[in-house]
Design an enzyme around this catalytic site. Structure first.
Site, PDB file in Angstrom:
ATOM      1  NE  ARG A   1      -4.708   6.461  -0.104  1.00  0.00           N
ATOM      2  CZ  ARG A   1      -5.629   5.822   0.732  1.00  0.00           C
ATOM      3  NH1 ARG A   1      -6.505   6.622   1.500  1.00  0.00           N
ATOM      4  NH2 ARG A   1      -5.764   4.479   0.523  1.00  0.00           N
TER       5      ARG A   1
ATOM      6  CG  HIS B   1     -10.520   8.577   0.241  1.00  0.00           C
ATOM      7  ND1 HIS B   1     -11.245   7.855  -0.377  1.00  0.00           N
ATOM      8  CD2 HIS B   1      -9.463   7.837   0.834  1.00  0.00           C
ATOM      9  CE1 HIS B   1     -10.935   6.705   0.367  1.00  0.00           C
ATOM     10  NE2 HIS B   1      -9.891   6.627   0.863  1.00  0.00           N
TER      11      HIS B   1
ATOM     12  CG  PHE C   1      -2.355  -0.098   0.926  1.00  0.00           C
ATOM     13  CD1 PHE C   1      -2.825  -1.214   0.567  1.00  0.00           C
ATOM     14  CD2 PHE C   1      -3.182   1.008   1.025  1.00  0.00           C
ATOM     15  CE1 PHE C   1      -4.247  -1.432   0.248  1.00  0.00           C
ATOM     16  CE2 PHE C   1      -4.649   0.742   0.793  1.00  0.00           C
ATOM     17  CZ  PHE C   1      -5.072  -0.387   0.449  1.00  0.00           C
TER      18      PHE C   1
ATOM     19  CG  HIS D   1      -7.844   7.494  -3.117  1.00  0.00           C
ATOM     20  ND1 HIS D   1      -7.435   6.846  -4.161  1.00  0.00           N
ATOM     21  CD2 HIS D   1      -7.455   6.472  -2.114  1.00  0.00           C
ATOM     22  CE1 HIS D   1      -6.999   5.620  -3.994  1.00  0.00           C
ATOM     23  NE2 HIS D   1      -7.201   5.288  -2.901  1.00  0.00           N
TER      24      HIS D   1
ATOM     25  NE  ARG E   1      -7.173   7.563   5.835  1.00  0.00           N
ATOM     26  CZ  ARG E   1      -7.484   6.518   5.059  1.00  0.00           C
ATOM     27  NH1 ARG E   1      -6.675   5.407   5.103  1.00  0.00           N
ATOM     28  NH2 ARG E   1      -8.240   6.590   4.019  1.00  0.00           N
TER      29      ARG E   1
ATOM     30  CG  LEU F   1     -11.104   4.241  -3.469  1.00  0.00           C
ATOM     31  CD1 LEU F   1     -10.618   5.854  -3.394  1.00  0.00           C
ATOM     32  CD2 LEU F   1     -11.088   3.668  -2.065  1.00  0.00           C
TER      33      LEU F   1
ATOM     34  CD  GLU G   1      -2.515   3.660  -1.317  1.00  0.00           C
ATOM     35  OE1 GLU G   1      -2.994   4.998  -1.362  1.00  0.00           O
ATOM     36  OE2 GLU G   1      -2.113   3.308  -0.221  1.00  0.00           O
TER      37      GLU G   1
ATOM     38  CD  GLN H   1      -5.772  10.361   1.912  1.00  0.00           C
ATOM     39  OE1 GLN H   1      -6.290   9.419   2.235  1.00  0.00           O
ATOM     40  NE2 GLN H   1      -4.314  10.652   2.380  1.00  0.00           N
TER      41      GLN H   1
HETATM   42  C1  LIG Z   1     -14.492   4.127  -0.793  1.00  0.00           C
HETATM   43  C2  LIG Z   1     -13.875   4.062   0.467  1.00  0.00           C
HETATM   44  C3  LIG Z   1     -12.721   3.084   0.748  1.00  0.00           C
HETATM   45  C4  LIG Z   1     -11.907   3.409   1.823  1.00  0.00           C
HETATM   46  N1  LIG Z   1     -10.957   2.129   1.872  1.00  0.00           N
HETATM   47  C5  LIG Z   1     -10.030   2.085   3.025  1.00  0.00           C
HETATM   48  C6  LIG Z   1      -9.117   0.987   3.005  1.00  0.00           C
HETATM   49  O1  LIG Z   1      -9.130   0.199   2.384  1.00  0.00           O
HETATM   50  N2  LIG Z   1      -8.446   0.955   4.098  1.00  0.00           N
HETATM   51  C7  LIG Z   1      -8.548   1.956   5.068  1.00  0.00           C
HETATM   52  O2  LIG Z   1      -7.613   2.001   6.118  1.00  0.00           O
HETATM   53  N3  LIG Z   1      -9.500   3.061   5.310  1.00  0.00           N
HETATM   54  C8  LIG Z   1     -10.329   3.038   4.104  1.00  0.00           C
HETATM   55  N4  LIG Z   1     -11.131   4.039   3.731  1.00  0.00           N
HETATM   56  C9  LIG Z   1     -11.224   4.756   5.064  1.00  0.00           C
HETATM   57  C10 LIG Z   1     -12.300   4.191   6.011  1.00  0.00           C
HETATM   58  O3  LIG Z   1     -13.041   3.350   5.604  1.00  0.00           O
HETATM   59  C11 LIG Z   1     -12.932   5.207   6.940  1.00  0.00           C
HETATM   60  O4  LIG Z   1     -12.350   6.292   7.418  1.00  0.00           O
HETATM   61  C12 LIG Z   1     -13.588   4.464   8.206  1.00  0.00           C
HETATM   62  O5  LIG Z   1     -14.226   3.399   7.921  1.00  0.00           O
HETATM   63  C13 LIG Z   1     -14.452   5.436   8.950  1.00  0.00           C
HETATM   64  O6  LIG Z   1     -15.045   4.510  10.077  1.00  0.00           O
HETATM   65  P1  LIG Z   1     -15.834   5.416  11.126  1.00  0.00           P
HETATM   66  O7  LIG Z   1     -16.386   4.332  11.958  1.00  0.00           O
HETATM   67  O8  LIG Z   1     -15.087   6.519  11.732  1.00  0.00           O
HETATM   68  O9  LIG Z   1     -17.163   6.090  10.323  1.00  0.00           O
HETATM   69  P2  LIG Z   1     -18.316   5.430   9.162  1.00  0.00           P
HETATM   70  O10 LIG Z   1     -17.978   3.987   8.819  1.00  0.00           O
HETATM   71  O11 LIG Z   1     -18.294   6.498   8.311  1.00  0.00           O
HETATM   72  O12 LIG Z   1     -19.457   5.312  10.102  1.00  0.00           O
HETATM   73  C14 LIG Z   1     -20.193   6.747  10.547  1.00  0.00           C
HETATM   74  C15 LIG Z   1     -21.544   6.267  11.179  1.00  0.00           C
HETATM   75  O13 LIG Z   1     -22.056   7.598  11.771  1.00  0.00           O
HETATM   76  C16 LIG Z   1     -23.388   7.586  11.674  1.00  0.00           C
HETATM   77  N5  LIG Z   1     -23.698   8.937  11.659  1.00  0.00           N
HETATM   78  C17 LIG Z   1     -23.266  10.114  11.134  1.00  0.00           C
HETATM   79  N6  LIG Z   1     -24.057  11.049  11.499  1.00  0.00           N
HETATM   80  C18 LIG Z   1     -24.976  10.883  12.150  1.00  0.00           C
HETATM   81  C19 LIG Z   1     -25.918  11.419  12.696  1.00  0.00           C
HETATM   82  N7  LIG Z   1     -26.181  12.648  12.758  1.00  0.00           N
HETATM   83  N8  LIG Z   1     -26.734  10.795  13.431  1.00  0.00           N
HETATM   84  C20 LIG Z   1     -26.874   9.243  13.596  1.00  0.00           C
HETATM   85  N9  LIG Z   1     -25.786   8.840  13.033  1.00  0.00           N
HETATM   86  C21 LIG Z   1     -25.028   9.335  12.086  1.00  0.00           C
HETATM   87  C22 LIG Z   1     -23.595   6.976  10.561  1.00  0.00           C
HETATM   88  O14 LIG Z   1     -25.020   6.617  10.198  1.00  0.00           O
HETATM   89  C23 LIG Z   1     -22.469   5.503  10.241  1.00  0.00           C
HETATM   90  O15 LIG Z   1     -23.049   4.682  11.250  1.00  0.00           O
HETATM   91  C24 LIG Z   1     -12.050   4.139   2.685  1.00  0.00           C
HETATM   92  C25 LIG Z   1     -13.100   4.792   2.533  1.00  0.00           C
HETATM   93  C26 LIG Z   1     -13.864   5.194   1.449  1.00  0.00           C
HETATM   94  C27 LIG Z   1     -14.755   6.121   1.359  1.00  0.00           C
END
Ligand SMILES: Cc1cc2nc3c(=O)[nH]c(=O)nc-3n(C[C@H](O)[C@H](O)[C@H](O)COP(=O)(O)OP(=O)(O)OC[C@H]3O[C@@H](n4cnc5c(N)ncnc54)[C@H](O)[C@@H]3O)c2cc1C
Length: 577
Positions: free
Chosen positions: A284, A350, A118, A240, A392, A250, A253, A238
C-alpha cells in the site's frame, strides 16, 4: 456523586476482534467484563472488507514461510521477525479455528475456504501474486466479529456496551483497573481488576480523510502516554490507496485482488511503471505514493486530484458474489455502477502501524529494557508487537488481532491466580471527576468541532503520504497552538444523557496528544521507510534507522529512545516488486 463499583478478574477495553478473541481465553479462568464505547458489534472490525491472510494453499501452492517473507519485506524490514513468524505460522490453525467457531467463509467449488490475491502477498519469495486472503465476500470483518461475539455470549462474558473508558489506572507499575462513563446516563463506574487488556483499535480520525469509524480516536493510547509509558513507531501511519474520492470510504484491496486495475488521466495502467512484477498488487505505501505522484505530475483524471480504479472488465458475477458491499457503496455514495464506470479514488488514512509496545504475548512494555506493567496487556490495532513494521500488508491486520488477541488472553489467564486484585484509590477517582466537571463547566470561545477540524486538516496537509522537515516543524507548532486553544473550549450540552459533546471533547484532548507524538516521531526519523516518506530524505537508511522509535512524555516534552529490530531469517534487502 454516586459511584458504581464493579470487580472482574479481567477487564477488556474494546469489543473488536482483538477484544473478543482475548475474552474467549480469559473466561476459561475467571470473570471477564468487556467495555466498549459502541454497541459491541459496531466496532470498526466489522467494517473490514477484503480478507484475513493465511497460507492455506487452497487455491494455489503457498507456504507460511513465503507469508513470513512477504510480511517482513512489506514492513520495509522494520517488523520484528520473531513475532511475524508466530503470526504467519499460527495463521493456518487460526482460520480453521474461526471456521469451527462459525465464520461463514466464502467457498471454492470443491467446498474449501476460498482465497484471493492481496497487495504484497506473493509466492516463492516475490515471484508472483498468490491467493492468500480468506474472505467472506467483502464483509469479512463483519462475519468474524459476529462469530466471536456469539462465542463470548455463549461462554458468559459480560459486555458493558456504550461505556467509555476515561482513565486506565496504573499505580506502582501495576494495573489497578479503569474508570468509565456510562454514555446512556452519564454515571461514573469504577472497574477494579487483576488484569486489563487494551484492545481499543486505531486512531485514523486524527486525519481529515480516513476510512476509519468515528470512534477510532485512540484515547486509550494517550491515557498510557500521559502516565509516562512509551508509544512505539507512531510515525508510521498507513494510507490505503483506494478511498472513494472526496469521502475516504474504503474500496477494499480485494477489488484489485479480483482483477481491478488503477488508471491515470492518460488511460495508462501506471502501476506497471512502479512495480513491474506485481503491479497493482504492490504494498500500500508504494501504491499510495504512486497515485499521488501521478496526480502531482498532472496525470490525475482530467488533471484533477484523483485516479480511477477500473473494475469494468471484471466478471459481473464476481462483483456480485465477492464484492457486493463495495459495489453498493459505489452506487449509494457516488452514483456509480462499478461494472459500467470506473471508480474515482484517492489514498485515505487507514491503519496505525504504531501503538502500545508489547512483547509477543501482549504484555505492555514500560521501557526499552523489556520491563513491563504488571497485569496490563494490549492487542490488535492499538498495539505494536511489531508485526507490521513500517507498512502493514493487507489482510494481515485481522490476522494480527485474532492471533495476538488469543496470545494476550492466554498469557493474561496464566497469571490470574498469582495476581493481586487491583485497587482504584479515592483520590484518583476524585481527580478524574474534577477534570470532568472542569471540562463540562469551562467557559471559552472555542468549540470541539472547530479545533478537531483544524487538527485533521493540518495532519492531512503536513503528515500524510509525503513529509518534509519544514512542514513537520510547522505542524508540531500548530498542534501546540491547538492544545492551548483547547483549554478555551466550551461545551454547550450540560445534560447527562448521551452527552456526546463532552465525550468528544475528551477524545479531542487525547487526539491532540497523539498527533503531537506522530508528528514529533516523524520529524526525528530522517529517512524514508514504508509509510513514512520524507521527501528531504528519500532513501531508507539502515545504518542509522533500522530501529524502533519509542516516544515518552517527560517534563521536558516528548523524548525518544530506540530499540533494535528483531531479525531472525531475512536480512534487509532492497524492496523491489
Ligand atoms: C474500512 C476498513 C476495512 C478494513 N479491511 C481490512 C481487511 O479486509 N483485512 C484486514 O486484515 N484488515 C482490515 N482493516 C483493518 C482492521 O479491520 C482493523 O485493524 C482491526 O479490525 C482492528 O481491530 P481491533 O480489535 O484492534 O479494534 P476495533 O475493531 O477498532 O475495536 C476497537 C474497540 O475499542 C473500543 N474502544 C475504543 N476506545 C474506547 C474507550 N475509550 N472506551 C471504551 N471502549 C473503547 C471500541 O468501542 C471498539 O469496541 C480494515 C479497516 C478498515 C477501517
Amino acid at each position: 456523586m454516586e459511584i458504581n463499583k464493579h470487580y472482574f478478574d479481567t477487564i477488556i477495553i474494546g469489543s473488536g476482534l482483538a477484544g473478543c478473541r482475548a475474552a474467549i481465553e480469559c473466561i476459561e479462568n475467571g470473570t471477564v467484563g468487556v467495555l466498549s464505547k459502541l454497541y459491541p458489534t459496531r466496532s470498526h472490525s466489522t467494517a473490514a472488507q477484503g480478507g484475513i491472510g493465511a497460507a492455506l494453499g487452497n487455491e494455489e501452492e503457498d507456504s507460511p514461510e513465503w507469508h513470513t517473507y512477504d510480511t517482513v519485506k512489506g514492513s520495509d524490514f522494520l517488523g520484528d521477525q520473531d513475532a511475524i513468524e508466530i503470526m504467519c505460522y499460527d495463521a493456518i490453525p487460526t482460520i480453521i479455528e474461526l471456521e469451527h467457531m462459525g465464520v461463514p467463509f466464502s467457498r471454492t467449488v470443491e467446498g474449501k475456504i476460498a482465497q484471493r490475491r492481496f497487495g504484497g502477498h506473493t509466492r516463492d519469495f516475490g515471484k508472483a501474486p498468490v491467493r492468500r486472503a480468506c474472505y467472506s465476500a467483502d464483509r469479512t470483518g463483519h462475519a468474524v466479529l459476529f462469530a466471536l461475539y456469539e462465542q463470548c455470549q455463549l461462554r458468559g462474558v459480560r459486555f458493558f456496551q456504550e461505556f467509555q473508558v476515561i482513565d486506565i489506572v496504573i499505580e506502582n507499575q501495576a494495573i489497578q483497573g479503569v474508570i468509565a462513563i456510562n454514555i446512556k446516563d452519564g454515571s461514573i463506574h469504577v472497574f477494579e481488576a487483576k488484569i486489563v487488556i487494551i484492545a481499543s483499535g486505531g486512531y485514523g480520525k486524527i486525519f481529515k480523510v480516513t476510512s476509519n469509524a468515528y470512534a477510532s480516536t485512540g484515547e486509550c493510547l494517550s491515557m498510557l502516554f500521559r502516565q509516562g509509558l512509551p508509544l512505539e513507531d507512531m510515525e508510521f501511519f498507513q494510507f490505503h490507496p483506494t478511498g472513494l474520492y472526496g469521502l475516504g470510504i474504503l474500496i477494499t484491496e480485494g477489488a484489485r485482488g479480483e482483477g481491478g486495475i488503477l488508471i491515470n488521466g492518460k488511460g495508462e495502467r501506471f502501476m506497471e511503471r512502479y512495480a513491474p512484477t506485481i503491479k497493482d498488487l504492490a504494498p500500500r505505501d508504494m501504491v499510495s505514493r504512486a497515485i499521488l505522484s501521478e496526480i502531482r505530475e498532472g496525470r490525475g483524471i482530467d488533471g484533477q486530484d484523483y485516479v480511477y480504479l477500473d473494475l469494468r472488465h471484471v466478471d459481473k458475477k464476481i462483483l456480485h458474489e465477492r464484492l457486493p458491499e463495495i459495489t453498493t457503496f459505489c452506487k449509494i455514495y457516488m452514483g456509480i455502477d462499478p461494472s459500467e464506470a470506473p471508480i474515482p479514488v484517492v489514498p485515505t488514512a487507514h491503519y496505525a502501524m504504531g501503538g502500545i509496545p508489547t512483547d509477543i504475548d501482549g504484555r505492555v512494555l514500560r521501557d526499552v529494557d523489556g520491563s513491563f506493567v504488571q497485569g496490563l496487556f494490549a492487542a490488535g490495532e492499538c498495539a505494536c508487537v511489531s508485526v507490521h513494521g513500517a507498512n502493514r500488508l493487507g489482510c494481515n491486520s485481522l490476522l494480527d488481532t485474532v492471533v495476538f488477541g488469543r496470545r494476550a488472553g492466554k498469557a493474561a489467564s496464566s497469571i490470574l491466580k498469582s495476581s493481586t486484585k487491583g485497587k482504584v484509590k479515592k483520590e484518583r477517582l476524585a481527580l478524574i471527576i474534577e477534570c470532568l466537571e472542569m471540562l463540562k463547566n469551562n467557559k471559552g470561545k472555542e468549540t470541539v468541532a472547530s479545533i478537531r477540524k483544524e487538527l485533521q486538516q493540518a495532519m492531512m496537509d503536513k503528515c500524510s503520504v509525503f513529509r518534509t522537515e519544514e512542514e513537520l516543524k510547522l505542524l508540531v507548532d500548530e498542534i501546540k497552538t491547538l492544545k492551548e486553544r483547547y483549554k478555551e473550549i466550551e461545551i454547550t450540552d450540560k445534560s447527562k444523557t448521551f452527552n456526546t459533546d463532552l465525550l468528544e471533547a475528551i477524545e479531542l484532548g487525547h487526539m491532540l496528544t497523539l498527533a503531537e507524538v506522530i508528528a514529533s516521531s516523524a520529524l526525528q526519523r530522517t529517512e524514508s521507510r514504508g509509510a513514512h516518506y520524507r521527501e528531504d530524505y528519500p532513501k531508507r537508511d539502515d545504518e542509522n534507522w533500522m530501529k524502533h522509535t519509542l516516544a515518552f512524555q517527560t517534563e521536558k516534552g516528548i523524548t525518544f529512545k530506540y530499540k533494535p529490530v528483531k531479525i531472525t531469517r531475512f536480512k534487509p534487502e532492497e524492496r523491489k516488486y
